[in-house]
Enzyme design. Structure first.
Site, PDB file in Angstrom:
ATOM      1  N   ASP A  76     -19.129 -17.640  14.332  1.00 32.30           N
ATOM      2  CA  ASP A  76     -18.871 -19.004  14.760  1.00 32.30           C
ATOM      3  C   ASP A  76     -20.098 -19.458  15.538  1.00 32.30           C
ATOM      4  O   ASP A  76     -20.607 -18.718  16.389  1.00 32.30           O
ATOM      5  CB  ASP A  76     -17.616 -19.074  15.648  1.00 32.30           C
ATOM      6  CG  ASP A  76     -17.212 -20.514  15.846  1.00 32.30           C
ATOM      7  OD1 ASP A  76     -16.295 -20.976  15.147  1.00 32.30           O
ATOM      8  OD2 ASP A  76     -17.848 -21.204  16.664  1.00 32.30           O
ATOM      9  N   SER A 131     -22.179 -25.759  11.849  1.00 30.97           N
ATOM     10  CA  SER A 131     -21.333 -24.575  11.769  1.00 30.97           C
ATOM     11  C   SER A 131     -22.028 -23.360  11.135  1.00 30.97           C
ATOM     12  O   SER A 131     -23.003 -23.490  10.408  1.00 30.97           O
ATOM     13  CB  SER A 131     -20.109 -24.947  10.935  1.00 30.97           C
ATOM     14  OG  SER A 131     -19.619 -23.845  10.226  1.00 30.97           O
ATOM     15  N   ASP A 149      -7.554 -18.921  15.633  1.00 28.33           N
ATOM     16  CA  ASP A 149      -7.535 -20.133  16.459  1.00 28.33           C
ATOM     17  C   ASP A 149      -7.863 -21.420  15.691  1.00 28.33           C
ATOM     18  O   ASP A 149      -7.545 -22.510  16.138  1.00 28.33           O
ATOM     19  CB  ASP A 149      -8.532 -19.992  17.627  1.00 28.33           C
ATOM     20  CG  ASP A 149      -9.952 -19.703  17.167  1.00 28.33           C
ATOM     21  OD1 ASP A 149     -10.160 -19.496  15.954  1.00 28.33           O
ATOM     22  OD2 ASP A 149     -10.861 -19.668  18.009  1.00 28.33           O
ATOM     23  N   HIS A 150      -8.501 -21.301  14.531  1.00 31.39           N
ATOM     24  CA  HIS A 150      -8.953 -22.513  13.833  1.00 31.39           C
ATOM     25  C   HIS A 150      -7.868 -23.114  12.958  1.00 31.39           C
ATOM     26  O   HIS A 150      -7.633 -24.311  12.943  1.00 31.39           O
ATOM     27  CB  HIS A 150     -10.159 -22.179  12.949  1.00 31.39           C
ATOM     28  CG  HIS A 150     -11.460 -22.141  13.699  1.00 31.39           C
ATOM     29  ND1 HIS A 150     -11.709 -21.261  14.706  1.00 31.39           N
ATOM     30  CD2 HIS A 150     -12.585 -22.893  13.576  1.00 31.39           C
ATOM     31  CE1 HIS A 150     -12.932 -21.470  15.168  1.00 31.39           C
ATOM     32  NE2 HIS A 150     -13.482 -22.454  14.504  1.00 31.39           N
ATOM     33  N   ARG A 177     -19.130 -31.716  18.662  1.00 28.12           N
ATOM     34  CA  ARG A 177     -19.702 -32.264  17.425  1.00 28.12           C
ATOM     35  C   ARG A 177     -19.001 -33.576  17.068  1.00 28.12           C
ATOM     36  O   ARG A 177     -17.777 -33.656  17.167  1.00 28.12           O
ATOM     37  CB  ARG A 177     -19.536 -31.279  16.257  1.00 28.12           C
ATOM     38  CG  ARG A 177     -20.432 -30.096  16.423  1.00 28.12           C
ATOM     39  CD  ARG A 177     -20.405 -29.153  15.238  1.00 28.12           C
ATOM     40  NE  ARG A 177     -21.402 -28.133  15.493  1.00 28.12           N
ATOM     41  CZ  ARG A 177     -21.293 -26.862  15.177  1.00 28.12           C
ATOM     42  NH1 ARG A 177     -20.233 -26.434  14.529  1.00 28.12           N
ATOM     43  NH2 ARG A 177     -22.249 -26.011  15.471  1.00 28.12           N
TER      44      ARG A 177
HETATM   45  C1  MIC Z   1     -17.160 -25.566  13.863  1.00 28.06           C
HETATM   46  O1  MIC Z   1     -17.071 -25.892  15.056  1.00 28.06           O
HETATM   47  O2  MIC Z   1     -17.778 -26.239  13.022  1.00 28.06           O
HETATM   48  C2  MIC Z   1     -16.487 -24.289  13.428  1.00 28.06           C
HETATM   49  C3  MIC Z   1     -15.321 -24.668  12.598  1.00 28.06           C
HETATM   50  O3  MIC Z   1     -16.016 -23.586  14.550  1.00 28.06           O
HETATM   51  C4  MIC Z   1     -17.500 -23.446  12.668  1.00 28.06           C
HETATM   52  C5  MIC Z   1     -16.930 -22.255  12.023  1.00 28.06           C
HETATM   53  C6  MIC Z   1     -16.223 -22.537  10.737  1.00 28.06           C
HETATM   54  O4  MIC Z   1     -16.665 -23.373   9.957  1.00 28.06           O
HETATM   55  O5  MIC Z   1     -15.203 -21.894  10.505  1.00 28.06           O
HETATM   56  C7  MIC Z   1     -18.705 -23.008  13.505  1.00 28.06           C
HETATM   57  O6  MIC Z   1     -19.017 -23.651  14.491  1.00 28.06           O
HETATM   58  O7  MIC Z   1     -19.384 -22.051  13.140  1.00 28.06           O
HETATM   59 FE1  SF4 Z   2     -13.167 -24.417  17.417  1.00 30.14          FE
HETATM   60 FE2  SF4 Z   2     -15.639 -24.845  16.461  1.00 30.14          FE
HETATM   61 FE3  SF4 Z   2     -14.296 -26.784  17.711  1.00 30.14          FE
HETATM   62 FE4  SF4 Z   2     -15.161 -24.746  19.083  1.00 30.14          FE
HETATM   63  S1  SF4 Z   2     -16.428 -26.235  18.022  1.00 30.14           S
HETATM   64  S2  SF4 Z   2     -13.143 -25.670  19.254  1.00 30.14           S
HETATM   65  S3  SF4 Z   2     -14.920 -23.065  17.669  1.00 30.14           S
HETATM   66  S4  SF4 Z   2     -13.753 -25.823  15.765  1.00 30.14           S
END
Ligand code: MIC
Ligand code: SF4
Length: 642
Positions: free
Chosen positions: A119, A535, A64-65, A379
């Site tokens: 995650d 993360s 999904d990423h 975030r």
């Molecule tokens: C994020 O929201 O920062 C991520 C991308 O989902 C990360 C995981 C990653 O760095 O692949 C997370 O939240 O752990």
């Molecule tokens: Fe994907 Fe992380 Fe964003 Fe959630 S916070 S949508 S898991 S990149």
């Protein structure tokens, strides 16, 4: 068993350790989840552990990423992950199926179960009453191998909900209110458990929005009870047989209680560049906005997109901005199509993107220079959007939709009547984008397919008793893993190639860091409070380790990053007296005597300044052993048993 929901689940899963606050306990893990950006590394590690098949009750591998596929790298990772799933007995969620946390909530998460995921937003499943924790990929690989996961028995904060949300106010505002009160490290070492009469007024997806973004407080996890609402949600997902009732007892004792009256919550926004910098929208309304982005694992449920659709219905988005929407899952999309509400979104001018993380992790839709972008995400760290000088505000779908119409940050209550939405009694259940695990005799014959960008794991050697080197970088408080190891469209495709990705460590803070670290033969990082928040990406430990970082010396650490440092053999140390932080500068030559790390006293001699500083650490005996042997993988390999 009596007590809080947290105690009931933890105590029912302890396989080692004492049921006492602050003690390390090992928990049996029922379910695991991985996503592609952390999952390739987790799967490489799972392979290296060397067992024939995953041993947790359920392990799901989501993609999904990393779905832009700008060249072969993403596609190779997906192909590798699919072959691993078939080889080792994992569920595989194909790209396009949706965002891991939304899908897991819909199809797999269950009350009373333990779940760890590679995650940090794995606690989304706390909305259904699961005890769900984010962890580094290696810890998830270890749980997939059937070994327990260790946590410090957390303090349990009871968040007592009373009242009912007003029109135009939604679950996102509740978690923003929690963040306003306890900020980005107020949850460290704690579980946030929701209880009280207000709980029943929130649906499971709304609860999941709250537990999802509880991560931003630094909490180990957040959890709701499992009640009649939970039952109704699971029935609607055709999973009623997995429902159990799970509530705190009347005499349950919390370590701390936060009272929150839902009726008093108002539309809120987190200001740049921290999810904890929260203000009422009414106080900051009117700021010109160039982009609105709706989606992410926080706010992409059917409820969220239905309310968005009905607010936008009959309007056109403002000329000054563009609007992107990433639905959380195909189930969400199928419903929006069936009900006709997808038309409201499209007719209003929304750009419907893929059912994936997308702009949340900088995979496309980066804002223009100095733009204000209003997002329903969790975030807003500097640069995470892909545009260093963009200003990101985090809000509810209601605020986002109102802003999209008006072109300026808008208090949605100004729009008049709150639309009513109708949720289906039964969801459209279509699991055809999950590829089911193969039976063991067939899976044993599957060949794993690797592309040229998938490089083997680096080898790490045992640590010496004294670490020597220079201070390679000195940073301030609240450094995120997005600072340490950025993501986004350029760098995310390198997640399975440590030598290559290490060239971007600390890119936004000091782009010369990687070459300096290699030239000096490694050294130390000095930091402030809450180092490594955000993360779960273990690349923020693995890549610095590859560059020769020996120890990180800070005022305090965020939980997952601390574990990742230990897992990859970087010594996490803290100042005994935080004011000593001021006495060290970049370039200072240090000598740090760690010995066998059994005691918690560590002496740092600053050869440049000719001073001695006392350091300490929070490592258990086991952590110390893992660190000294050069990391967790070699340690696990000898213990897993075939
Ligand atoms: C994020 O929201 O920062 C991520 C991308 O989902 C990360 C995981 C990653 O760095 O692949 C997370 O939240 O752990
Ligand atoms: Fe994907 Fe992380 Fe964003 Fe959630 S916070 S949508 S898991 S990149």
């Amino acid at each position: 068993m009596t007590g809080t929901v947290t105690e009931k689940i933890i105590n029912g899963h302890i396989v080692e350790g004492k049921q006492a606050r602050g003690e390390e306990v090992a928990l049996k893990i029922d379910q695991t989840l991985t996503q592609d950006a952390t999952g390739t590394m987790a799967c490489l590690q799972f392979e290296a552990i060397g067992i024939p098949r995953a041993r947790a009750e359920l392990s799901v591998s989501y993609v999904d990423h990393n779905t832009l596929q700008t060249d072969f790298k993403n596609a190779d990772d997906h192909r590798y992950l699919q072959s691993i799933a078939r080889r080792y007995g994992l569920e595989f969620s194909r790209p396009g199926n949706g965002i891991c946390h939304q899908l897991h909530l819909e199809r797999f998460a269950s009350p009373g179960k333990t779940l760890i995921g590679s995650d940090s937003h794995t606690p989304t499943a706390g909305g259904i009453g699961a005890f769900a924790i984010g962890a580094g990929g290696l810890d998830v690989a270890v749980a997939m191998a059937g070994m327990p996961y260790r946590i410090k028995y957390p303090d349990i904060v009871g968040i007592k909900l009373a009242g009912k949300l007003s029109d135009w106010v939604s679950a996102k505002d509740v978690i923003l209110e929690v963040l306003r009160r306890i900020d980005v490290k107020g949850g460290v070492g704690k579980v946030l458990e929701y209880f009280g009469p207000g709980v029943g007024t929130l649906s499971v997806p709304e609860r999941a929005t709250i537990t999802n973004m509880g991560t931003e407080t630094g909490a180990t996890t957040s959890v709701f009870p499992s009640d009649q609402e939970t039952k109704a949600f699971m029935e609607a997902q055709e999973r009623d047989e997995e429902w159990i009732s799970l509530e705190a007892d009347a005499d349950a004792e919390y370590d701390e209680i936060i009272e929150l009256n839902l009726s008093e919550v108002e539309p809120l926004a987190a200001l740049p560049h921290s999810p904890g910098k929260v203000k009422p929208v009414s106080e900051i309304a009117g700021i010109a906005v160039q982009q609105v982005a709706i989606g992410s694992c926080t706010n992409s449920s059917l409820r969220d997109l239905k309310i968005t659709a009905n607010i936008l219905n009959g309007h056109t988005i403002a000329d000054s901005l563009h609007l992107t929407i990433n639905p959380g899952s195909r189930q969400v999309v199928e419903h929006l199509v069936k009900s006709g509400e997808m038309r409201y979104l499209i007719a209003a001018g929304a750009r419907i993107l893929e059912n994936a993380c997308g702009p949340c992790i900088g995979m496309g839709a980066a804002p223009s220079s100095q733009a204000v972008s209003v997002r329903t995400f969790n975030r807003n760290f500097e640069g995470r959007s892909g545009t260093k000088d963009a200003e990101i505000f985090l809000v509810s779908p209601e605020v986002a939709a109102a802003t999209a119409i008006k072109g300026v940050l808008t208090d949605p209550r100004d729009l008049g009547d709150y639309p009513t939405i109708e949720m289906p009694l039964r969801f459209i259940v279509n699991d055809n984008m999950f590829i089911r695990p193969l039976p063991p005799d067939e899976s044993a014959r599957v060949t794993i397919i690797r592309g040229p960008n998938i490089k083997p794991l680096p080898d790490f050697t045992p640590l010496p008793g004294t670490l020597e080197g220079e201070v390679l970088l000195k940073v301030k408080d609240n450094i995120t893993t997005d600072h340490i190891m950025p993501a986004g469209a350029r760098i995310l495709p390198l997640r399975s190639n440590i030598p290559e990705i290490s060239k971007y460590v600390f890119e936004a803070i000091d782009h010369k860091f990687p070459s300096r670290a290699l030239e000096r033969g490694g050294g130390f990082i000095i930091g402030g409070e809450n180092y490594g928040q955000g993360s779960s990406r273990e690349h923020a430990a693995l890549a610095p380790k590859y560059l020769g970082v020996k120890a990180v010396i800070v005022k305090s650490f965020a939980r997952i990053h601390l574990a990742n440092l230990i897992n990859f053999g970087i010594v996490p140390l803290t100042f005994k007296d935080p004011t000593d932080y001021d006495s060290i500068d970049m370039g200072d030559k240090l000598e740090v005597v760690i010995g066998d790390l059994r005691g918690d006293d560590v002496r740092l001699r600053n050869r440049t300044k000719d001073t001695v500083i006392e350091l300490t650490h929070s490592l258990s005996q086991l952590d110390a052993e893992i660190l000294k042997t050069g990391g967790k993988l070699p340690w696990v390999k000898v213990r897993v048993g075939n």
